[in-house]
Design a protein around this motif. Structure first.
Motif, PDB file in Angstrom:
ATOM      1  N   PHE A   1     -25.192 -34.002 -28.453  1.00 36.94           N
ATOM      2  CA  PHE A   1     -23.649 -33.801 -28.605  1.00 36.94           C
ATOM      3  C   PHE A   1     -23.368 -32.572 -28.989  1.00 36.94           C
ATOM      4  N   LEU A   2     -24.287 -31.716 -29.443  1.00 33.92           N
ATOM      5  CA  LEU A   2     -23.820 -30.463 -30.043  1.00 33.92           C
ATOM      6  C   LEU A   2     -23.411 -29.308 -29.006  1.00 33.92           C
ATOM      7  N   ALA A   3     -22.430 -28.697 -29.207  1.00 36.11           N
ATOM      8  CA  ALA A   3     -22.267 -27.440 -28.215  1.00 36.11           C
ATOM      9  C   ALA A   3     -22.571 -26.307 -28.896  1.00 36.11           C
ATOM     10  N   PRO A   4     -23.515 -25.480 -28.074  1.00 35.90           N
ATOM     11  CA  PRO A   4     -24.132 -24.357 -28.697  1.00 35.90           C
ATOM     12  C   PRO A   4     -22.855 -23.294 -29.033  1.00 35.90           C
ATOM     13  N   GLY A   5     -21.878 -23.064 -28.368  1.00 37.29           N
ATOM     14  CA  GLY A   5     -20.979 -22.242 -28.451  1.00 37.29           C
ATOM     15  C   GLY A   5     -20.152 -22.391 -30.008  1.00 37.29           C
ATOM     16  N   GLY A   6     -19.992 -23.695 -30.222  1.00 36.24           N
ATOM     17  CA  GLY A   6     -19.308 -24.038 -31.690  1.00 36.24           C
ATOM     18  C   GLY A   6     -20.099 -24.021 -32.931  1.00 36.24           C
ATOM     19  N   ILE A   7     -21.531 -24.304 -32.690  1.00 39.19           N
ATOM     20  CA  ILE A   7     -22.516 -24.150 -33.686  1.00 39.19           C
ATOM     21  C   ILE A   7     -22.882 -22.623 -34.123  1.00 39.19           C
TER      22      ILE A   7
ATOM     23  N   TYR B   1     -17.965 -31.556 -22.424  1.00 35.54           N
ATOM     24  CA  TYR B   1     -17.675 -32.557 -23.539  1.00 35.54           C
ATOM     25  C   TYR B   1     -16.287 -33.288 -23.688  1.00 35.54           C
ATOM     26  N   PHE B   2     -15.247 -32.294 -23.273  1.00 33.53           N
ATOM     27  CA  PHE B   2     -14.029 -32.602 -23.466  1.00 33.53           C
ATOM     28  C   PHE B   2     -13.573 -33.808 -22.249  1.00 33.53           C
ATOM     29  N   THR B   3     -14.340 -33.530 -20.970  1.00 32.87           N
ATOM     30  CA  THR B   3     -14.233 -34.482 -19.964  1.00 32.87           C
ATOM     31  C   THR B   3     -14.757 -35.535 -19.922  1.00 32.87           C
ATOM     32  N   LEU B   4     -16.007 -35.512 -20.574  1.00 36.88           N
ATOM     33  CA  LEU B   4     -16.744 -36.787 -21.021  1.00 36.88           C
ATOM     34  C   LEU B   4     -16.003 -37.829 -21.731  1.00 36.88           C
ATOM     35  N   TYR B   5     -15.550 -37.056 -22.935  1.00 40.86           N
ATOM     36  CA  TYR B   5     -15.074 -37.913 -23.959  1.00 40.86           C
ATOM     37  C   TYR B   5     -13.706 -38.484 -23.619  1.00 40.86           C
ATOM     38  N   GLU B   6     -12.879 -37.891 -22.735  1.00 46.95           N
ATOM     39  CA  GLU B   6     -11.700 -38.341 -22.032  1.00 46.95           C
ATOM     40  C   GLU B   6     -12.068 -39.702 -21.015  1.00 46.95           C
TER      41      GLU B   6
ATOM     42  N   ARG C   1     -18.176 -21.922 -22.375  1.00 46.50           N
ATOM     43  CA  ARG C   1     -17.000 -22.468 -21.985  1.00 46.50           C
ATOM     44  C   ARG C   1     -17.148 -23.767 -21.067  1.00 46.50           C
ATOM     45  N   ALA C   2     -18.248 -23.484 -20.219  1.00 50.60           N
ATOM     46  CA  ALA C   2     -18.429 -24.805 -19.295  1.00 50.60           C
ATOM     47  C   ALA C   2     -19.110 -25.905 -19.901  1.00 50.60           C
ATOM     48  N   SER C   3     -19.812 -25.521 -20.804  1.00 49.87           N
ATOM     49  CA  SER C   3     -20.617 -26.783 -21.682  1.00 49.87           C
ATOM     50  C   SER C   3     -19.375 -27.336 -22.648  1.00 49.87           C
ATOM     51  N   MET C   4     -18.620 -26.474 -23.118  1.00 48.62           N
ATOM     52  CA  MET C   4     -17.718 -27.239 -23.945  1.00 48.62           C
ATOM     53  C   MET C   4     -16.563 -28.067 -23.260  1.00 48.62           C
ATOM     54  N   GLY C   5     -16.118 -27.509 -22.144  1.00 53.56           N
ATOM     55  CA  GLY C   5     -15.286 -28.319 -21.249  1.00 53.56           C
ATOM     56  C   GLY C   5     -15.993 -29.692 -20.839  1.00 53.56           C
TER      57      GLY C   5
ATOM     58  N   SER D   1     -23.420 -31.840 -36.347  1.00 55.38           N
ATOM     59  CA  SER D   1     -22.156 -31.788 -36.278  1.00 55.38           C
ATOM     60  C   SER D   1     -21.610 -31.457 -35.037  1.00 55.38           C
ATOM     61  N   PRO D   2     -20.847 -32.370 -34.102  1.00 52.37           N
ATOM     62  CA  PRO D   2     -20.070 -32.068 -33.077  1.00 52.37           C
ATOM     63  C   PRO D   2     -18.859 -31.162 -33.121  1.00 52.37           C
ATOM     64  N   ILE D   3     -19.138 -29.902 -33.316  1.00 59.32           N
ATOM     65  CA  ILE D   3     -18.345 -28.812 -33.556  1.00 59.32           C
ATOM     66  C   ILE D   3     -17.606 -28.318 -32.269  1.00 59.32           C
ATOM     67  N   TYR D   4     -16.380 -28.645 -31.676  1.00 63.54           N
ATOM     68  CA  TYR D   4     -16.010 -28.129 -30.563  1.00 63.54           C
ATOM     69  C   TYR D   4     -14.799 -27.210 -30.868  1.00 63.54           C
ATOM     70  N   LEU D   5     -14.637 -26.603 -29.793  1.00 66.46           N
ATOM     71  CA  LEU D   5     -13.457 -25.535 -29.855  1.00 66.46           C
ATOM     72  C   LEU D   5     -12.904 -25.606 -28.488  1.00 66.46           C
ATOM     73  N   PRO D   6     -11.309 -25.112 -28.210  1.00 59.86           N
ATOM     74  CA  PRO D   6     -10.952 -24.931 -26.918  1.00 59.86           C
ATOM     75  C   PRO D   6     -11.738 -24.172 -26.198  1.00 59.86           C
ATOM     76  N   PRO D   7     -12.237 -24.592 -24.849  1.00 60.86           N
ATOM     77  CA  PRO D   7     -13.036 -23.569 -24.169  1.00 60.86           C
ATOM     78  C   PRO D   7     -12.617 -22.367 -23.865  1.00 60.86           C
ATOM     79  N   ALA D   8     -11.345 -22.040 -23.626  1.00 62.95           N
ATOM     80  CA  ALA D   8     -10.609 -20.616 -23.674  1.00 62.95           C
ATOM     81  C   ALA D   8     -10.863 -19.741 -24.558  1.00 62.95           C
ATOM     82  N   VAL D   9     -11.283 -20.286 -25.731  1.00 64.45           N
ATOM     83  CA  VAL D   9     -11.280 -19.269 -26.695  1.00 64.45           C
ATOM     84  C   VAL D   9     -12.967 -18.774 -26.965  1.00 64.45           C
ATOM     85  N   LEU D  10     -13.803 -19.323 -26.009  1.00 66.57           N
ATOM     86  CA  LEU D  10     -15.120 -18.838 -25.852  1.00 66.57           C
ATOM     87  C   LEU D  10     -15.389 -17.728 -24.658  1.00 66.57           C
TER      88      LEU D  10
END
Length: 273
Positions: free
Chosen positions: A221-227, A146-151, A140-144, A125-134
């Motif tokens: 594709f997994l973000a450790p912070g979201g998991i 993913y969003f940069t890559l997908y854009e 935060r850097a890891s989550m950000g 599961s690619p569970i993502y959150l807004p980086p600011a909430v981490l």
């Protein structure tokens, strides 16, 4: 009501039921982005002797329709899944398995169709959150990232399609990755409006059946912070499978099958519920 509101009505598109084999308790499986039900090539044979295995292609992919005007939000994906499940006429609560984007769709469905399910399995599961909430800087850097890559991927169609074709040529399951001009619109919009704009943490917190989270230790594709946040929910049981990446190869399939055949943990309400 406009064409973009079809998902609010009962005439959401019927999805392609790619497979319906075996007998016993029902297991419904939905795949991820740029793929099809071939995703479950290694899983179905492990379950069909004891379970009825139904594999469904998600909206815009595989053999399912790509409706004109669809924005491919989680609500639209879940509405199409709802109509398809309803058309199957299932009489008893079933197990729902989602892989990758399919797990986000499955979580949304489970949050709003509590009586239909007896358990929910979220795989890779690619569970993502807004980086600011981490709170953790690395998370935060890891989550950000993913969003940069997908854009980048969804705004550079030629590069993304060429890269997908190269990866598909060496993929361990034939046709497990399919990204062409034909399904570019479903891919691009699902990425933007379902994966990047997800509310999966909130959806999982609303689920009222046992939830199992199964993922590979090598999944890029997994973000450790979201998991980590989802794993803290009291009704979620998680399993990290060593030596496994994103695709459901035999080792990950065996881990998922083992979860399906084991009795689920009782659902436990979180504090304040």
């Amino acid at each position: 009501m406009g064409v973009l509101d079809w998902w609010r009505r009962r005439d959401a598109p019927l999805l392609n039921v790619a497979g319906d084999t075996g007998n016993g308790p029902v297991v419904v499986m939905i795949h991820g982005i740029a793929s099809s039900s071939v995703t479950f090539h290694h899983l179905v044979p492990l379950l069909e002797k004891t379970h009825r295995c139904i594999t469904i292609d998600i909206l815009g992919f595989g053999g399912s329709p790509a409706p004109e005007g669809s924005e491919y939000t989680l609500d639209e994906h879940a509405a199409a899944l709802e109509r398809t499940v309803r058309a199957l006429g299932l009489r008893e609560p079933f197990t729902l398995i989602g892989h990758s984007l399919g797990s986000l769709i499955a979580a949304r469905y489970a949050a709003t169709h509590r009586r239909e399910l007896d358990r929910l399995l979220l795989v890779s599961s690619p569970i993502y959150l807004p980086p600011a909430v981490l709170g953790d800087r690395l998370d935060r850097a890891s989550m950000g990232a993913y969003f940069t890559l997908y854009e980048f991927l969804r705004t550079n169609a030629s590069f993304t399609q060429r890269t997908a074709a190269a990866l598909a040529a060496v993929a361990p399951i034939k046709n497990v990755l399919e990204l062409t001009e034909k399904n570019w619109q479903p891919f691009m919009l699902s990425l933007k409006n379902a994966i990047e704009s997800q509310t999966t943490l909130a959806d999982v917190s609303r689920v009222r059946v046992p939830v199992d989270l199964v993922y590979g230790a090598l999944d890029p594709f997994l973000a450790p912070g979201g998991i980590a946040i989802v794993e803290q929910l009291r009704h979620v049981r998680s399993q990290r499978v060593s030596g496994v990446a994103h695709i459901i190869r035999p080792k990950l399939a065996a881990a998922v099958a083992k979860v399906v055949t084991e009795p689920p943990e009782p659902w436990v309400a979180s504090s304040g519920e």
